[in-house]
Structure formats: C-alpha cells, structure tokens
Design a protein around this motif. Structure first.
Motif, PDB file in Angstrom:
ATOM      1  N   LEU A 192      48.266  50.268 147.688  1.00 15.45           N
ATOM      2  CA  LEU A 192      49.170  50.858 146.698  1.00 15.45           C
ATOM      3  C   LEU A 192      49.899  52.048 147.315  1.00 15.45           C
ATOM      4  CD1 LEU A 192      50.187  50.781 143.783  1.00 15.45           C
ATOM      5  CD2 LEU A 192      48.392  52.362 143.167  1.00 15.45           C
ATOM      6  N   TRP A 230      34.646  57.294 138.372  1.00 14.72           N
ATOM      7  CA  TRP A 230      34.638  56.745 139.731  1.00 14.72           C
ATOM      8  C   TRP A 230      33.919  57.605 140.750  1.00 14.72           C
ATOM      9  CZ3 TRP A 230      36.261  51.901 140.625  1.00 14.72           C
ATOM     10  CH2 TRP A 230      37.086  51.316 139.659  1.00 14.72           C
ATOM     11  N   ILE A 231      33.933  58.932 140.580  1.00  8.92           N
ATOM     12  CA  ILE A 231      33.534  59.793 141.683  1.00  8.92           C
ATOM     13  C   ILE A 231      32.162  60.417 141.493  1.00  8.92           C
ATOM     14  CG2 ILE A 231      34.212  61.843 142.997  1.00  8.92           C
ATOM     15  CD1 ILE A 231      37.067  61.175 142.411  1.00  8.92           C
ATOM     16  N   PHE A 236      45.981  57.263 133.521  1.00  3.46           N
ATOM     17  CA  PHE A 236      47.148  57.413 134.396  1.00  3.46           C
ATOM     18  C   PHE A 236      48.430  57.315 133.581  1.00  3.46           C
ATOM     19  CE2 PHE A 236      45.162  56.036 138.717  1.00  3.46           C
ATOM     20  CZ  PHE A 236      44.520  57.247 138.773  1.00  3.46           C
ATOM     21  N   GLU A 251      35.622  66.468 145.907  1.00  2.00           N
ATOM     22  CA  GLU A 251      36.156  66.510 144.548  1.00  2.00           C
ATOM     23  C   GLU A 251      37.164  67.639 144.403  1.00  2.00           C
ATOM     24  OE1 GLU A 251      33.032  66.587 141.670  1.00  2.00           O
ATOM     25  OE2 GLU A 251      31.977  64.967 142.688  1.00  2.00           O
ATOM     26  N   THR A 271      46.076  66.604 144.699  1.00  2.00           N
ATOM     27  CA  THR A 271      46.849  65.857 143.706  1.00  2.00           C
ATOM     28  C   THR A 271      47.669  66.793 142.828  1.00  2.00           C
ATOM     29  OG1 THR A 271      44.961  64.411 143.653  1.00  2.00           O
ATOM     30  CG2 THR A 271      46.659  64.014 142.039  1.00  2.00           C
ATOM     31  N   ASN A 276      37.983  47.973 146.891  1.00  3.68           N
ATOM     32  CA  ASN A 276      38.737  48.984 146.137  1.00  3.68           C
ATOM     33  C   ASN A 276      39.449  49.957 147.066  1.00  3.68           C
ATOM     34  OD1 ASN A 276      37.076  47.712 144.312  1.00  3.68           O
ATOM     35  ND2 ASN A 276      37.031  49.472 142.970  1.00  3.68           N
ATOM     36  N   TRP A 302      43.614  50.599 146.887  1.00  2.00           N
ATOM     37  CA  TRP A 302      44.343  51.862 146.729  1.00  2.00           C
ATOM     38  C   TRP A 302      45.168  52.167 147.963  1.00  2.00           C
ATOM     39  CZ3 TRP A 302      44.977  53.292 142.048  1.00  2.00           C
ATOM     40  CH2 TRP A 302      43.985  53.092 141.096  1.00  2.00           C
ATOM     41  N   MET A 358      41.319  67.048 143.942  1.00  2.00           N
ATOM     42  CA  MET A 358      42.005  67.594 142.772  1.00  2.00           C
ATOM     43  C   MET A 358      43.111  68.558 143.200  1.00  2.00           C
ATOM     44  SD  MET A 358      41.992  67.262 139.514  1.00  2.00           S
ATOM     45  CE  MET A 358      40.517  66.917 138.587  1.00  2.00           C
ATOM     46  N   ILE A 372      51.850  58.641 135.350  1.00  6.50           N
ATOM     47  CA  ILE A 372      51.794  58.267 136.750  1.00  6.50           C
ATOM     48  C   ILE A 372      52.455  56.898 136.918  1.00  6.50           C
ATOM     49  CG2 ILE A 372      50.242  57.706 138.658  1.00  6.50           C
ATOM     50  CD1 ILE A 372      50.038  60.550 137.839  1.00  6.50           C
ATOM     51  N   LYS A 393      37.540  60.996 137.293  1.00  9.63           N
ATOM     52  CA  LYS A 393      36.512  61.511 138.198  1.00  9.63           C
ATOM     53  C   LYS A 393      35.119  61.153 137.703  1.00  9.63           C
ATOM     54  CE  LYS A 393      35.020  66.159 139.286  1.00  9.63           C
ATOM     55  NZ  LYS A 393      35.495  67.531 139.407  1.00  9.63           N
ATOM     56  N   LEU A 402      47.517  66.389 133.783  1.00 10.11           N
ATOM     57  CA  LEU A 402      47.003  65.505 134.834  1.00 10.11           C
ATOM     58  C   LEU A 402      45.590  65.922 135.204  1.00 10.11           C
ATOM     59  CD1 LEU A 402      47.554  63.268 136.864  1.00 10.11           C
ATOM     60  CD2 LEU A 402      48.420  64.967 138.423  1.00 10.11           C
ATOM     61  N   GLY A 439      38.594  61.305 146.690  1.00 12.64           N
ATOM     62  CA  GLY A 439      37.460  61.582 145.821  1.00 12.64           C
ATOM     63  C   GLY A 439      36.291  60.641 146.030  1.00 12.64           C
ATOM     64  N   VAL A 440      36.565  59.361 146.213  1.00 11.97           N
ATOM     65  CA  VAL A 440      35.465  58.402 146.313  1.00 11.97           C
ATOM     66  C   VAL A 440      34.984  58.258 147.756  1.00 11.97           C
ATOM     67  CG1 VAL A 440      34.768  56.024 145.866  1.00 11.97           C
ATOM     68  CG2 VAL A 440      36.331  57.166 144.318  1.00 11.97           C
ATOM     69  N   ILE A 488      49.466  59.320 143.926  1.00  9.82           N
ATOM     70  CA  ILE A 488      48.279  59.314 143.079  1.00  9.82           C
ATOM     71  C   ILE A 488      47.080  58.590 143.687  1.00  9.82           C
ATOM     72  CG2 ILE A 488      48.819  57.321 141.629  1.00  9.82           C
ATOM     73  CD1 ILE A 488      47.450  60.695 140.457  1.00  9.82           C
ATOM     74  N   TYR A 511      44.140  60.638 145.167  1.00 13.61           N
ATOM     75  CA  TYR A 511      43.059  61.263 144.423  1.00 13.61           C
ATOM     76  C   TYR A 511      41.781  60.447 144.548  1.00 13.61           C
ATOM     77  CZ  TYR A 511      40.222  63.203 140.799  1.00 13.61           C
ATOM     78  OH  TYR A 511      39.164  63.775 140.137  1.00 13.61           O
ATOM     79  N   LEU A 512      41.923  59.139 144.297  1.00 18.95           N
ATOM     80  CA  LEU A 512      40.718  58.310 144.355  1.00 18.95           C
ATOM     81  C   LEU A 512      40.278  58.092 145.790  1.00 18.95           C
ATOM     82  CD1 LEU A 512      41.582  55.914 141.493  1.00 18.95           C
ATOM     83  CD2 LEU A 512      39.589  57.356 141.626  1.00 18.95           C
ATOM     84  N   LEU A 553      42.502  63.411 134.872  1.00 17.32           N
ATOM     85  CA  LEU A 553      41.778  63.036 136.086  1.00 17.32           C
ATOM     86  C   LEU A 553      40.285  63.344 135.957  1.00 17.32           C
ATOM     87  CD1 LEU A 553      44.084  64.019 139.074  1.00 17.32           C
ATOM     88  CD2 LEU A 553      43.526  61.763 138.259  1.00 17.32           C
TER      89      LEU A 553
END
Lengths: 487, 505
Positions: B124, A438-439, A383, B165, B172, B117, B121, B169, A388, A435, A427, B157-158, B150, B153-154, A431
C-alpha cells in the motif's frame, strides 16, 4: 381541503405505511414464536422502502400552502438517512432478539419509524410550525428508545437526561422563534416571508435579531450536540442501548444538521454576515476542538464515540458556512460517509458488547489475534473517520474543506486551518484504537466468536461503503445533482 | 483506461500485488515471497523500460512538457481528474522507487510476525509512492501522498523495534500535520487556478499555462505548500520525526521511507510550490534557505555524537535531505539538477545503509557502535558494503554523492550575493563533518578490534542479502561513473520551472 396534496408526501407516506404494518402485526400476533418474523420482515420492508425512496423522483411540489415541499435535495437527504436507519436495523438485530428485549421489539421498531417520520417533516418543512412538530416527533420517542434496557440503571439515567435536555432545548428554540417572529414583524412563520422581511432592512425590531438567532442556534445546537450545548451527549450515549446510541449519533444528528442548513440558508440567509456568521464560526471551532480534546482520554468506547461524534458534527457544520449548493453537496456526502464509517465502528462495538459485554478500549488489546475480520473493519472505520485515503472519509473531509474555501475569504481559510489542525488531534485518538487492536502486546482479552448473519451483513455494507464510495464518485455525483434544487 | 496508458500500471501492479497477497495463506511464506518477488521485479522491469522509452522519445525529438500523458474524469463537479504524465525527473524517481522496493523485498526475506500483513501494508505504501510520482493532478497527487503516509504507522508500530509505539505515533502525527498545511495550500491554489470559475482546475500543467496566481495570495500559499512538503523533506525544525521514526522502523520500511518517501517532500516542493507559485518562491526562498542550511549543518553535527547506527543514519538523512531542499531553493537549473541527483544518490545510499544496519542488527542484536567492532574480520562482505555506502555518503569521487554535491555547490555559487555565499560555504563545510561521522563509524565498527567474543561465530551475508545490496551498489557506482545522461535528462525537465521563475521576477 384538497386531500390530493398528500400525494406529494410520498416518502412520509411510505414510512407511515410501514409503521402501520409493523404496528398491526405487533398488536395482532401472539408473543413468543410467532413474533420471530417481525425482525426480518421489518428489515426487509425497510430495505425496500429505502430503495423506493432512493429511486422515485421527487414531485418538486410545495403543498399545504407551502408548508411542506418535496425537492430533489430533500428527497436525497431522506434517502441518505434511510440508508443509515437500514444499517442500524441490521446491526441491532442481535440485541433486539435478546431475552430482555425480544418481547418488546415491536415497540422498538415503531418508535424508530416514528422518529424517522418526524425527521422527514423537519427536512421538508418550510414553515416553523411544521418544523417544530417534526422536531418534537423526532425527539420524544428517542427518550423512550434510550430507556429501552429497562432493567439497567444507566439506561434510565440516560433517558431522563435526554428528555430533560430535549424539552429544555425545545423551549429555548421556541423562545428564539418567537423572537424571530417579533423581529421580522410580518405575522408569518414561512421561511420565505422571514427571509424577505429580514432582507430589505425593514425589520420591525432589528435589535432582537442577534438574540433571536442565538436562541435558535442554541435550540437546534442541543440536538446536534454542538459545543457548548453538548453536555448531555456523553452520558446519554454511554447509557443508551448501543443500537440507540448509533441511531442518535448518525441519524438524529444528520437530520438536525440538514434542517439547520435549510433553515439558516433559506430563512436567515440574507443576514448571514451581520448576524450569525461569527456565532457559527465560534461554535464550530469550539465544537471541533472541545470534542477532540475530550475524546483523547476516553476509555469507554461509547463515550469515545460520543466525543468523536461531537467533533464530527463540527465538521458537518462547516457546510453551513458556505451557504451554497456546493456546500450542501459536500455536507450530504459528508453525512453519508459519516453514516457508513460511524455505523461500521458501532457495528463492531455492538457485536463485541452483545457477545462478551466488554466495552472498554483496554479490552480491545490484541483483538486481531482472535477476531481478524472485526479488527479489519474497525481499522477501516477508524481510518475513514480520521480522513485517511483511499477510504471515503478522506474524500468527504477534503470536499467539505474545498467547499468552504470556495469563497476565498481569509476568515474561512483560517477556519479550515483550525479544522485541519484538529484532524491531527482526532487522528491521534482514532489511532489509539488501531494501536490497541494491532500493536498492544499480550494475549487477546476477547475470545474468538462469530456474529450473526445480519450483523455481518451490516458490517460488510459499511466496509464496502468505506472502501468504494470515495474512489467511485457516484454518491457525490448523486448529491451534487440533488443539491441543485434545494428549496 | 487500463490499456490506453502505460503509467497507470504503476498503480495497478501494486494493487494486484495486494490482491495477490490477500489471497495467500496467513503463514504461507513461500506464496507471499513469490507474489512479492514477481511483482517487484515486474515493477523494476517496467521502470527500466519506461526510462529507455522516455529517452528514445526525447531523442526522437518529442519536446512536449510531459510524456505518456493521460487524463480521466473523476469528480466531475469539481473538475478533479486522474491525470498522469511524466517528465525526466519523475521517470528517474519511479526507477528509484522500483529499485528500492525490489531491494526492500529481499531485505525483509525473513520478516516476522504476520509476514502477509507486513507486505500488504508495504505494498500500500509503494502504491502511494508510485501514484504520487505519476500524477499531474494536485488532488490525485495529494491523495497518493497521504496513502503513502498512513501505512507507516502500522509498519513501525507492529514490526518495529525499540520505542516503536511512541515513534510511530510521532512520525504519523507530524507528517499528517504537514499534510494539513499542504491541503490548505492546494485548496488555495485550486480556487485561484483560473480567471473564470468554469476553468478552475487541479491539473498542474494547466494551472501553469493559465498564468500566474494572484501575487497577494502566492506568499501565503507558498508558505503552506512548502512547509507541508518540507515536513516530509525533514526540514528544520520539522525534522524530529525522522530520527525516531527511522530508528524504530523495520529494515525494509526504513529503506523505503528514507530512500523514497522523504523524496516526495523534495519532489512536491519544486513540482507544486516552486512551479506554481514562482513569484513567492523568488521572494521567500531566503527564509527556507536559512532553515535548510540549519538542517544540513545541524543534522551532520548530530550524527557525530550518536552511538546508535540507525540514529547516525537518520541524522545523516536530515542533513542530506536538507541539501536537496537547499539546492531546489537556489532556483537555477544547475543547482536544482544537483538537488535531483542528490535525491537519487541519497535514496540509494541510505537504503543501502539501512539494509546493512538491519543485516548487522539481525546478527549481533545490537546497534550500539560501542558494543561492536572489527566486523570486517567476521563478516567481510557486509563490512565492504558498509564502507562503500560510507564513501558514497561522504562524496568520494566515482560515487553518486560526489556528482550530486559538486553539481549543487557549482549551481549555488552562481548566486553572487553575500547571503547565498555564506550559506553555501556553511553547507559545503558539512561535507567535512560528514566525513567525520562516517569515518568514525567505519574505523570503529568495521576496522577496529573485535569487541565481543560471541560475534566471532556470526556468519556473513546470505544470498538474498547479497542480491539486495548488490542491486543498490551497482546503481550507486553507476551514477558515479555515468552521471551525464542523468543530469541531461534532469536539467532539460527543469526548463518550464526555470522559465516560470524567470517570468515572475
């Protein structure tokens, strides 16, 4: 000769003293158990040296007939580089203690300190002779460091590539400098004399000026891996030991960037708009864009970081276009933030490589299930590199763009626009790492492990820097105060 | 610093919330919920108190441009401050944010996996939104703006569903692309903010007092800032992140994103682009009126042909948020007041929609309206709520949508020229199209015959779902019945902006 002049070179003397201590200890202790003190001792002493260089005031003197100066800006730059070297020492401790390297660890530290000494000379030089000496001192030992994994074929390949490119680029630089010498016609290689000769339009050979500057840019551009002089970067970064890669990507690059700023503003500042503005304009756009586009498809983390660092060099070079104290401030701050962010990423990469030998981005899939703290640190580093908020990378990018737009020139606004569009590309690939961690579904490919104390300490310093040094403006203020006295 | 100013607590409390969450165990759901409920209720109470106190100060005769002002030096060499202050509009936006954060907490009561988590986020994200609305310093504002982008994204995505996904992306990158333009615009405004270099400032109020920015630069800067904020406001042709992003996001994130985050775009458009660059706003408004006019009609038509509930709503958001920007570009007090009312109304309504869709999806495991039907017979509570949200969306009198859209169209008709008339009439037609897609869904999904036998065993809303929806419905109806104090608060806050516009002609 007046030997008291050496008293002005306090930072260099500190590094030289440290080098001698390490050298003597290395030579006069037996191999094996008695050498195990070497790593902690070097790290601690270097930490103290860093603090010392950060705290002592600069003498502000020009010595050896003005070849060497010690200004607040030079001292602050050295202090910033020292922080980076300290972090590299912390994160390399695990690798240095491995069976293959442990017996030669003294050499590693000595080579590293010598390159740092060379970089110091580059930054403080106000005469091209001293600058070239510093540059060579900084480059040649790096080839030996690159070849440090001497049982690995890739390491040798990288070292050969590095040494050949370094020598070639030095040759080009020297040709450029001889053109500068001819062009100015003053018979002097002092920056001030060249500046004066170029400014009053009394150039001996005005037609040579463009060629001279093109060669100088190419010569230093190799060190900075600016496009189109970047072709060695990815291979060398991939083949070199990870500790050396991180050293190359932040310290070597940072020092060359500062030297570039000082030379181009001090020696060639007066011919900015007629000779090198458009060259750097093109080089910066190419560097940022090409670095980004090649990073998109890298799977090997070290190659990935290589291309990412190429594009970061382009952002750093934006500071040169400003030719102002504000630009140098942003550049120093950018490099400081780049050091903590990039070394944060490298700390994770090297920790994983040392424990498991895995270096591909695909191996990072699902990392957060087994190593949550490493995942957290890597995410923050990515980040921050991508810019960011509230992480430091955002502030450094914003402030460097801010300094470039200060002139209100439309051309520079468009340059910033290109750079900003490129941040979106960057970015994307930063990312991709987030990804993967985490994803991406599926089981983690890297088992849970605990890294050594020094590696964790290095990583925590980086994470702390990423979180704090944007929100708390102390570093920026320090750089700002220091940059008021550049020359 | 913390005890001098009340507003700063809107950023401090979410940070405390994050710190509290960080201390919770990884799967300790009770502790996580405890922290979230405590802090989001605290934020809601703080916002209500702020509105009450703001109205009291105003009625006591305090006529300064912004209230609760505070300013602390941050980056001294560049004159960057952490400067805060609120007017009537930001106060209401803060209240809207608090309501949605509160409702979103209850809507994601059973979030899985990694609840801690998720809420980290989420907090945030809300820190960014609160910070944006309290700031009056462009740098701080921009920083909080990006802080709010930002985590998406997570979060998508999560915890998202479907093509998460890809959507994460896309969303973002598009939003950050917008903020790249925005950053350039802000830098330009800063370097032109004062006549002498010592007085350069990031503070919005000071810039407006310093006198107009060089007109030759205004055009370019207006273009950058308006497009930059317009991307987040889902302006055509930069709206394509919105349907994909909202369809794939988890419930609470869709709520917060469509409900509040898209409002950051509209808010920034008038607070920075129109306020600081009035000459360019007068000149260039027509370009963006065309674009937002297309958004309104195109979004509504697209919603008619979608079969996924979330896509229907996402396109409806494109249409409604287009209406917000459209109203702001009319550059007169009435229409702009309507635009802000539309922000509030759309924020609450769309949050309610996404909450309900999340609840329905949690039961039926499909969002395709062809596979569901007759939900009124199975889960009457959710069915009724869905109809209420639908009526608010198509602008039924007594609901917030009616008030907002009426005000917008009245204001827009104050422009007597052909160009404005044509576009206003086109925009008005979108109300009819809205009715088409809302009634289509209501008829099919809520009232039609039951499509799937298995659905008959499903249960109605639980207590936390009821709490979440009731909060939103009360506010929706509240605006519909008592719009007067709102529109007065809003329109009085537009005075400086309209003055700036009038001087720039």
């Amino acid at each position: 000769m007046d030997y008291s002049q050496f008293g002005a070179m306090i930072p260099e003397l500190i590094i030289l003293g440290l080098f001698l201590v390490v050298f003597v200890l290395d030579v006069f202790t037996k191999d094996g158990s008695s050498k195990k003190w070497l790593t902690p001792l070097t790290t601690v002493l270097f930490g103290l040296a860093t603090v010392a260089i950060w705290l002592i005031p600069s003498s502000g003197e020009a010595v050896f007939g003005g070849m060497y100066v010690d200004t607040t800006a030079c001292k602050a730059i050295k202090a910033i580089l020292n922080v980076g070297v300290f972090l590299v020492l912390l994160q390399s401790a695990g690798w240095v203690e491995s069976d293959e390297v442990a017996i030669r660890k003294g050499e590693f530290y000595e080579l590293m300190l010598v390159t740092l000494f060379g970089m110091y000379l580059m930054i403080s030089a106000r005469h091209f002779l001293l600058f070239v000496i510093g540059l060579e001192t900084a480059s040649l030992p790096l080839a030996a460091m690159t070849a440090f994994n001497k049982h690995h074929y890739e390491s040798h390949e990288a070292a050969i590539k590095y040494i050949l490119t370094a020598v070639f680029s030095s040759a080009i630089l020297l040709v450029g400098l001889s053109f500068v010498y001819a062009c100015s016609g003053t018979g002097s290689l002092y920056f001030d004399d060249i500046r004066a000769a170029l400014s009053d339009g009394a150039m001996a050979e005005p037609g040579l000026l463009v060629y001279a500057l093109a060669f100088v840019i190419a010569g230093i551009g190799f060190k900075l891996s600016l496009v189109p002089f970047h072709l060695w970067t990815a291979d060398v970064y991939q083949g070199a030991p990870t500790a050396v890669t991180s050293y190359l990507s932040v310290i070597s690059k940072g020092s060359a960037a500062f030297a570039f700023f000082i030379i181009f503003v001090q020696a060639f500042g007066t011919v900015y708009s007629e000779a090198w503005e458009w060259m750097m304009y093109a080089v910066i756009i190419a560097t940022i864009t090409i670095g980004n586009l090649f990073a998109l498809r890298q799977k090997n983390m070290k190659r990935f970081m290589a291309f990412s660092s190429i594009s970061q060099a382009g952002y750093i070079m934006l500071g040169v276009m400003t030719e102002s104290a504000l630009g140098l401030t942003s550049m120093m701050y950018y490099i400081f933030v780049y050091i903590v962010s990039n070394l944060g990423a490298f700390a994770v990469i090297s920790a994983i490589e040392n424990k498991t030998g895995k270096i591909s981005m695909d191996d990072y899939d699902g990392l957060h299930k087994t190593n949550p703290w490493l995942s957290f640190a890597m995410t923050l580093a990515m980040f921050s590199l991508a810019g960011i908020p509230p992480f430091a990378g955002f502030f450094s990018k914003f402030l460097i763009f801010n300094s470039v737009t200060a002139s209100n020139s439309m051309a520079l606004y468009m340059l910033v626009l290109v750079a900003l569009i490129n941040t979106i590309i960057s970015l994307y690939y930063y990312l991709l790492v987030v990804k993967a961690i985490w994803i991406k579904p599926g089981e983690a490919k890297i088992e849970s492990f605990r890294s050594s104390f020094t590696e964790r300490l290095g990583l925590w310093i980086c994470v702390g820097g990423i979180i704090l040094f944007g929100i708390v403006p102390v570093i920026y203020q320090y750089c700002f105060d220091a940059a008021q006295q550049i020359f | 610093m913390l005890f001098e100013n009340f507003l700063i607590w809107f950023v401090v409390v979410p940070i405390i919330m994050m710190a509290g969450l960080a201390c919770c165990g990884n799967n300790n759901m009770k502790a996580v919920r405890g922290v979230m409920v405590t802090c989001s209720s605290a934020l809601l109470l703080m916002s209500i108190w702020l509105v009450v106190e703001f109205l009291r100060l105003r009625s006591a005769g305090d006529t300064s441009e912004m209230l609760f002002m505070g300013s602390w030096m941050w980056y001294e060499p560049l004159n960057i401050h952490l400067a805060v202050g609120v007017d009537g509009i930001s106060v209401l936006m803060l209240l809207l944010t608090s309501i949605i954060v509160f409702a979103g907490t209850f809507a994601s009561w059973k979030i899985n996996p990694l609840p801690k988590n998720f809420f980290l986020w989420y907090s945030l994200l809300s820190t960014g939104v609160y910070g944006f609305f309290i700031s009056i310093d462009m740098f701080t504002m921009f920083m909080f703006y990006e802080v709010a982008l930002i985590p998406m994204y997570l979060l998508i995505g999560v915890w998202g569903t479907g093509r998460k996904e890809y959507s994460a992306m896309k969303l973002t990158l598009m939003l950050m692309g917008g903020s790249a333009f925005l950053m350039l615009g802000l830098l330009g405004i800063y370097w032109h903010s004062a006549a002498s270099p010592e007085n350069l400032t990031w503070n919005i109020l000071e810039i407006s007092h310093n006198g107009a920015i060089d007109p030759s630069w205004q055009t370019l800067l207006f273009f950058f800032t308006f497009v930059g904020f317009g991307v987040l406001g889902a302006m055509f042709p930069f709206h394509t992140w919105s349907p994909d992003g909202h369809a794939c996001a988890p419930t609470a994130v869709s709520m917060l994103h469509a409900g509040v985050l898209m409002k950051l775009g509209g808010y920034g458009c008038f607070r920075i682009a129109i306020f600081l660059l009035p000459a360019a706003a007068n000149q260039l408004a027509w370009i963006f009126i065309i674009l937002t006019g297309i958004s309104i009609v195109y979004g509504a038509f697209s919603a008619c042909v979608q079969t996924d509930l979330k896509y229907i709503n996402a396109y409806s958001s494109v249409s409604h948020c287009g209406m917000v920007l459209f109203a702001l570009l009319m550059l007169n007090t009435t229409a702009m007041t309507g635009g802000i009312l539309q922000m509030l109304s759309h924020g609450l309504m769309t949050a309610l929609f996404f909450a309900l869709i999340g609840m329905i999806y949690g039961r039926t495991h499909t969002r395709d309206i062809r596979q569901m039907g007759g939900l009124m017979k199975i889960m009457p509570y959710l069915g009724v709520c869905y109809m209420i949200a639908g009526f608010a969306s198509l602008g039924l009198p007594g609901m917030s949508g009616f008030v907002a859209e009426m005000t917008i169209f009245f204001g827009s008709f104050e422009h007597a020229d052909m160009f404005h008339r044509v576009f206003v009439i086109a925009a008005t037609c979108s109300i009819v199209i809205t009715a088409v897609y809302i009634l289509r869904v209501v008829g099919k999904l809520i009232l039609g015959p039951v499509q799937d036998e298995h659905h008959l065993q499903l249960t109605d809303a639980t207590w936390w779902e009821r709490l979440s929806t009731v909060t939103l419905i009360v506010c929706l109806v509240g605006i519909g019945f008592f719009p007067n104090w709102l529109s007065e608060t809003i329109s009085s806050s537009f005075a400086p902006i309209v003055n700036a516009l009038a001087q720039a002609i």
